[in-house]
Design an enzyme around this catalytic site. Structure first.
Site, PDB file in Angstrom:
ATOM      1  N   VAL A   1       3.048   5.987   7.980  1.00  0.00           N
ATOM      2  CA  VAL A   1       2.078   6.999   7.153  1.00  0.00           C
ATOM      3  C   VAL A   1       0.483   6.657   7.374  1.00  0.00           C
ATOM      4  CG1 VAL A   1       1.521   7.310   4.277  1.00  0.00           C
ATOM      5  CG2 VAL A   1       3.579   5.941   5.037  1.00  0.00           C
TER       6      VAL A   1
ATOM      7  N   HIS B   1       4.022   1.063   1.737  1.00  0.00           N
ATOM      8  CA  HIS B   1       5.226   0.608   1.603  1.00  0.00           C
ATOM      9  C   HIS B   1       6.132   1.473   0.476  1.00  0.00           C
ATOM     10  CE1 HIS B   1       2.428  -2.671   3.009  1.00  0.00           C
ATOM     11  NE2 HIS B   1       3.718  -3.277   3.601  1.00  0.00           N
TER      12      HIS B   1
ATOM     13  N   SER C   1      -1.938  -3.202   5.698  1.00  0.00           N
ATOM     14  CA  SER C   1      -1.954  -4.619   4.273  1.00  0.00           C
ATOM     15  C   SER C   1      -3.430  -4.956   4.725  1.00  0.00           C
ATOM     16  CB  SER C   1      -1.814  -5.724   4.321  1.00  0.00           C
ATOM     17  OG  SER C   1      -0.489  -5.096   4.195  1.00  0.00           O
TER      18      SER C   1
ATOM     19  N   HIS D   1       1.155  -1.040  -0.188  1.00  0.00           N
ATOM     20  CA  HIS D   1       0.431   0.098  -0.313  1.00  0.00           C
ATOM     21  C   HIS D   1       1.186   1.421   0.569  1.00  0.00           C
ATOM     22  CE1 HIS D   1       0.883   0.291   4.248  1.00  0.00           C
ATOM     23  NE2 HIS D   1       0.080  -1.001   4.477  1.00  0.00           N
TER      24      HIS D   1
END
Ligand code: PAF
Length: 280
Positions: A186, A41, A196, A38
């Site tokens: 984030v 990452h 995730s 996502h």
């Protein structure tokens, strides 16, 4: 745009890294992931790319770190999507081995154990989880080791604060020639830490999950005590608190909230377990 070279075997990854070090790469950045990448990452992959001559991302859903009844089978897998994302970032190599490639003899006989620091907090709910994560990362460090001509840096997100601390301890305790680089959490625009597992949440559950960030912020700002932060979480529909504590970020021992301490929270939102944290 040419995408990353996807290596599926240990030998292939070693060969690719060796060849690039021979051609002059002096820094190798390794970002270990379980895929289903996502935006959180992507941010870590971008740093891995920006700070190193060679950027390597591993994508491996590691059975060792899932307990019985956990979501190993149903954990989201999308290698093609992951590779496309990593191509956008400009990653050089993706290491996507099979379980048989990583554990040809089944469960390894020798593995890394994390002791008390790995059996509290997340480890209390997920026995063996950190031993499994440390064992696979231990392998990844040896597999991606570029030799004396280049430096290896490994990237981990701060969202998994306990994992990050344990990785730092492993490097220190085993004298690995690896530098750990931590990348800040984030968040979505609303404040939900990207994970995730957020894809398991319904729209309403994602809304309720915002209580984690809200209470962390209020605690960090001195507007809530730990006790009140805990009650605020439990008062949120569909949310069930596991723990809300403040720790010494050096060793995860419990301390009173105060400057420099780390607030850690874990809660189930519906059936989904989420974690978040914030430096005070
Ligand atoms: O954080 C993760 O996704 C995993 O624990 C890691 C570090 C990739 C090891 O499997």
């Amino acid at each position: 745009m040419t995408g990353p070279v996807v290596c599926t075997t240990v030998a292939q990854l070693r060969e690719e890294i060796g060849a690039r070090v021979t051609r002059g790469a002096r820094t190798v950045g390794l970002f270990p992931t379980m895929g289903a990448l996502h935006d959180g990452h992507a941010r870590i992959a971008q740093r891995t790319r920006a700070e190193n001559d060679l950027a390597v991302v591993s994508v491996f859903v590691n059975p060792l770190q899932f307990g019985p009844g956990e979501d190993f089978e149903s954990y989201p897998r999308d290698l093609d999507g992951d590779v496309a994302r990593l191509a956008e970032v400009g990653v050089d190599l993706v290491f996507a081995p099979s379980v048989e490639q990583m554990y040809p003899d089944g469960t390894p006989v020798v593995s890394v154990t994390s002791g008390r620091a790995g059996s509290i907090l997340e480890g209390a709910t997920r026995p063996g989880h950190f031993d499994g994560a440390l064992t696979v990362v231990n392998k990844l460090f040896t597999i991606a080791a570029p030799g004396p001509a280049a430096e290896l840096r490994a990237y981990f997100g701060e969202k998994d604060a306990q994992q990050l601390l344990l990785m730092q301890r492993m490097v220190r305790d085993f004298d690995y020639p690896v530098e750990i680089r931590a990348v800040p959490i984030v968040r979505s625009e609303q404040g939900l830490a990207l994970s995730s597992r957020n894809q398991y949440l319904s729209a309403e559950q994602a809304d309720h999950a915002l209580v984690l960030h809200r209470t962390l912020r209020a605690l960090a700002a001195g507007e809530l005590t730990l006790e009140r932060a805990r009650s605020a979480i439990d008062a949120e529909p569909e949310v069930r608190l596991d723990y809300f504590v403040t720790v010494d970020p050096g060793d995860l021992s419990l301390v009173e909230p105060g400057p420099g301490t780390l607030a850690l929270v874990a809660a189930w939102v519906g059936p989904t377990r989420l974690i978040d944290n914030m430096r005070i």
